[in-house]
Write a protein that holds these residues in place. Structure first.
Motif, PDB file in Angstrom:
ATOM      1  N   ARG A   1       0.829  -1.205   0.000  1.00 16.51           N
ATOM      2  CA  ARG A   1       0.000   0.000   0.000  1.00 16.51           C
ATOM      3  C   ARG A   1       0.862   1.253   0.000  1.00 16.51           C
ATOM      4  NH1 ARG A   1      -3.070  -2.997   3.817  1.00 16.51           N
ATOM      5  NH2 ARG A   1      -2.265  -1.742   5.547  1.00 16.51           N
ATOM      6  N   PHE A   2       1.964   1.201   0.742  1.00 15.04           N
ATOM      7  CA  PHE A   2       2.857   2.360   0.762  1.00 15.04           C
ATOM      8  C   PHE A   2       3.473   2.576  -0.613  1.00 15.04           C
ATOM      9  CE2 PHE A   2       7.257   3.864   1.055  1.00 15.04           C
ATOM     10  CZ  PHE A   2       7.052   5.127   1.592  1.00 15.04           C
ATOM     11  N   TRP A   3       3.930   1.495  -1.247  1.00 20.58           N
ATOM     12  CA  TRP A   3       4.615   1.615  -2.525  1.00 20.58           C
ATOM     13  C   TRP A   3       3.662   1.955  -3.670  1.00 20.58           C
ATOM     14  CZ3 TRP A   3       9.604   2.044  -3.552  1.00 20.58           C
ATOM     15  CH2 TRP A   3      10.031   1.883  -4.870  1.00 20.58           C
ATOM     16  N   SER A   4       2.439   1.425  -3.615  1.00 19.57           N
ATOM     17  CA  SER A   4       1.509   1.583  -4.740  1.00 19.57           C
ATOM     18  C   SER A   4       0.521   2.721  -4.561  1.00 19.57           C
ATOM     19  CB  SER A   4       0.727   0.277  -4.960  1.00 19.57           C
ATOM     20  OG  SER A   4       1.604  -0.801  -5.207  1.00 19.57           O
ATOM     21  N   VAL A   5       0.276   3.154  -3.330  1.00 17.27           N
ATOM     22  CA  VAL A   5      -0.720   4.200  -3.080  1.00 17.27           C
ATOM     23  C   VAL A   5      -0.065   5.458  -2.502  1.00 17.27           C
ATOM     24  CG1 VAL A   5      -2.837   4.813  -1.859  1.00 17.27           C
ATOM     25  CG2 VAL A   5      -2.533   2.480  -2.732  1.00 17.27           C
ATOM     26  N   THR A   6       0.577   5.297  -1.349  1.00 14.44           N
ATOM     27  CA  THR A   6       1.105   6.471  -0.648  1.00 14.44           C
ATOM     28  C   THR A   6       2.187   7.189  -1.445  1.00 14.44           C
ATOM     29  OG1 THR A   6       0.642   5.391   1.465  1.00 14.44           O
ATOM     30  CG2 THR A   6       2.131   7.280   1.489  1.00 14.44           C
ATOM     31  N   LEU A   7       3.178   6.422  -1.892  1.00 15.59           N
ATOM     32  CA  LEU A   7       4.329   7.043  -2.554  1.00 15.59           C
ATOM     33  C   LEU A   7       3.953   7.741  -3.859  1.00 15.59           C
ATOM     34  CD1 LEU A   7       7.234   7.279  -1.643  1.00 15.59           C
ATOM     35  CD2 LEU A   7       7.807   5.352  -3.117  1.00 15.59           C
ATOM     36  N   PRO A   8       3.174   7.115  -4.762  1.00 17.57           N
ATOM     37  CA  PRO A   8       2.824   7.840  -6.008  1.00 17.57           C
ATOM     38  C   PRO A   8       2.019   9.105  -5.747  1.00 17.57           C
ATOM     39  CG  PRO A   8       2.419   5.502  -6.260  1.00 17.57           C
ATOM     40  CD  PRO A   8       2.698   5.715  -4.806  1.00 17.57           C
ATOM     41  N   LEU A   9       1.055   9.047  -4.818  1.00 16.13           N
ATOM     42  CA  LEU A   9       0.224  10.224  -4.569  1.00 16.13           C
ATOM     43  C   LEU A   9       0.962  11.303  -3.781  1.00 16.13           C
ATOM     44  CD1 LEU A   9      -3.204   8.539  -3.718  1.00 16.13           C
ATOM     45  CD2 LEU A   9      -2.429   9.513  -5.884  1.00 16.13           C
ATOM     46  N   LEU A  10       2.080  10.930  -3.173  1.00 17.02           N
ATOM     47  CA  LEU A  10       2.846  11.886  -2.384  1.00 17.02           C
ATOM     48  C   LEU A  10       4.018  12.474  -3.173  1.00 17.02           C
ATOM     49  CD1 LEU A  10       2.256  12.691   0.566  1.00 17.02           C
ATOM     50  CD2 LEU A  10       4.165  11.243   1.255  1.00 17.02           C
ATOM     51  N   THR A  11       4.194  12.063  -4.421  1.00 19.44           N
ATOM     52  CA  THR A  11       5.341  12.546  -5.192  1.00 19.44           C
ATOM     53  C   THR A  11       5.364  14.066  -5.378  1.00 19.44           C
ATOM     54  OG1 THR A  11       4.099  11.895  -7.185  1.00 19.44           O
ATOM     55  CG2 THR A  11       5.854  10.415  -6.406  1.00 19.44           C
ATOM     56  N   PRO A  12       4.241  14.776  -5.538  1.00 17.96           N
ATOM     57  CA  PRO A  12       4.350  16.243  -5.616  1.00 17.96           C
ATOM     58  C   PRO A  12       4.907  16.857  -4.340  1.00 17.96           C
ATOM     59  CG  PRO A  12       2.229  15.516  -6.468  1.00 17.96           C
ATOM     60  CD  PRO A  12       2.861  14.333  -5.824  1.00 17.96           C
ATOM     61  N   ILE A  13       4.550  16.291  -3.172  1.00 18.80           N
ATOM     62  CA  ILE A  13       5.075  16.804  -1.904  1.00 18.80           C
ATOM     63  C   ILE A  13       6.556  16.461  -1.762  1.00 18.80           C
ATOM     64  CG2 ILE A  13       4.703  16.855   0.581  1.00 18.80           C
ATOM     65  CD1 ILE A  13       2.364  17.871  -1.050  1.00 18.80           C
ATOM     66  N   ILE A  14       6.940  15.261  -2.204  1.00 16.70           N
ATOM     67  CA  ILE A  14       8.351  14.879  -2.172  1.00 16.70           C
ATOM     68  C   ILE A  14       9.165  15.814  -3.063  1.00 16.70           C
ATOM     69  CG2 ILE A  14       9.991  13.043  -2.735  1.00 16.70           C
ATOM     70  CD1 ILE A  14       7.796  11.022  -2.088  1.00 16.70           C
ATOM     71  N   PHE A  15       8.641  16.109  -4.229  1.00 20.03           N
ATOM     72  CA  PHE A  15       9.337  17.009  -5.151  1.00 20.03           C
ATOM     73  C   PHE A  15       9.485  18.406  -4.544  1.00 20.03           C
ATOM     74  CE2 PHE A  15       8.768  20.193  -8.592  1.00 20.03           C
ATOM     75  CZ  PHE A  15       9.997  20.044  -9.192  1.00 20.03           C
ATOM     76  N   PHE A  16       8.441  18.908  -3.920  1.00 20.87           N
ATOM     77  CA  PHE A  16       8.488  20.229  -3.281  1.00 20.87           C
ATOM     78  C   PHE A  16       9.544  20.265  -2.178  1.00 20.87           C
ATOM     79  CE2 PHE A  16       6.971  23.076   0.095  1.00 20.87           C
ATOM     80  CZ  PHE A  16       6.923  24.276  -0.605  1.00 20.87           C
TER      81      PHE A  16
END
Length: 334
Positions: free
Chosen positions: A237-252
């Motif tokens: 769930r972390f790899w397939s849901v959390t991480l992809p949807l959180l990529t804009p925040i990671i990029f920021f």
């Protein structure tokens, strides 16, 4: 017709037999188009001046504190300027950079510091954000406690404390002595001094953690429910849901922290007493700029180094934006 008779005046009928339509009433008097334009222009002018008056402190600060010094610094980078005397030397300061081994070492130290500390800091911030997102009791208290390092990490007091903690008789060596391990003078050893600064930078994870926590709160719960139904575990769930949807925040966070790490100065200055030691192992690019400008009083060369630092930050920021299209997921993407 007698006096008692009432005369009835009938309206004249048209050819079709229907009574004529009443005449249209005249328009009410009012301002003409030119007057209305003048009133509108007056209101617009007043709003413009009101906006400029409210923005004037920021505009003055932008001109006096930012743009003015940048223009002056750019001019000084082409001069041999020192304590009020400057001679135009063209691009000699920039060609001098190619033959300066201390500058090359400062760039190397800054790059190692940035590309090691930033990923570790973001990983620690994301891990704690996930833990806090589980709805622990006293959430506001834990959030404030974890955010404090970001507020204090860049201060002189924390840098002094860090030097004491990693000193020869510091807290770290005292803990190691309990296990029979003879510790080093971590901040005075060229192989370990930079590592202590990296640990200090990772410790200031509070700001990206708060941003990660806000991003986690925006992920809809239905995605996790659908993943559970499909049999996905916690890591899936972390790899397939959390991480992809959180990529804009990671990029920021990634862009902000890379810029901040390239501009780090206080920690290295305090721990090395302004020398970048031992053996230039903590000589950041900003610290070398300070040494050239305010110790050697070579303001022209220091100005050139400042523009080099600006160019490095701009290049890495541009690369981040160019590469973001390959790994950052936005909700409106196809």
């Amino acid at each position: 017709m007698t006096d008692n008779d009432v005369a009835v005046v009938r309206p004249k009928q048209g050819r079709s037999g229907a009574p004529p339509e009443p005449a249209a009433s005249a328009p009410s008097p009012g301002p003409n188009k030119a007057a209305r334009r003048m009133i509108g222009a007056t209101i617009t002018s007043r709003e413009r001046w009101a906006a400029l008056s409210f923005m004037s402190p920021w505009l003055i600060g932008l001109l006096v504190i930012t743009i003015g010094p940048m223009i002056a610094s750019f001019y000084l980078s082409f001069t041999d300027y020192s304590l009020g005397y400057g001679e135009w030397i063209g691009g000699e300061n920039y060609s001098r950079m190619l033959e300066d081994p201390r500058l090359a070492n400062a760039i190397k130290v800054t790059a190692v510091y940035t590309f090691v500390s930033v990923p570790l800091q973001l990983a620690a911030a994301l891990l704690l954000a996930i833990v806090l997102d589980r709805g622990l009791r006293g959430m506001a208290f834990y959030r404030s406690i974890f955010y404090l390092p970001s507020l204090l990490g860049g201060s002189v007091a924390i840098a002094i404390m860090w030097r004491q903690v990693f000193g020869t008789e510091g807290l770290v060596n005292q803990v190691l002595a309990l296990f029979g391990i003879q510790g080093e003078g971590w901040v005075s050893h060229p192989d370990y001094a930079l590592s202590t600064l990296i640990i200090l930078h990772v410790w200031t994870f509070g700001s990206p953690m708060i941003i990660f926590l806000a991003g986690l709160r925006q992920i809809p719960a239905m995605y996790y429910e659908a993943a559970k139904i499909d049999g996905a575990g916690v890591l899936q769930r972390f790899w397939s849901v959390t991480l992809p949807l959180l990529t804009p925040i990671i990029f920021f966070n990634l862009v902000l922290q890379i810029i901040n790490s390239f501009q780090s100065f206080t920690q290295a200055f305090i721990i090395s007493s302004g020398k970048g030691g031992p053996a230039d192992s903590t000589m950041f690019l900003t610290l070398y700029l300070y040494d050239q400008g305010f110790t050697q009083f070579d303001m022209g060369y220091a100005s050139a180094i400042a523009w080099l630092l600006l160019a490095i930050i701009a290049i890495f920021t541009a690369l981040n934006f160019l590469m973001s299209k390959f790994w950052v997921f936005y909700g409106d993407n196809d």
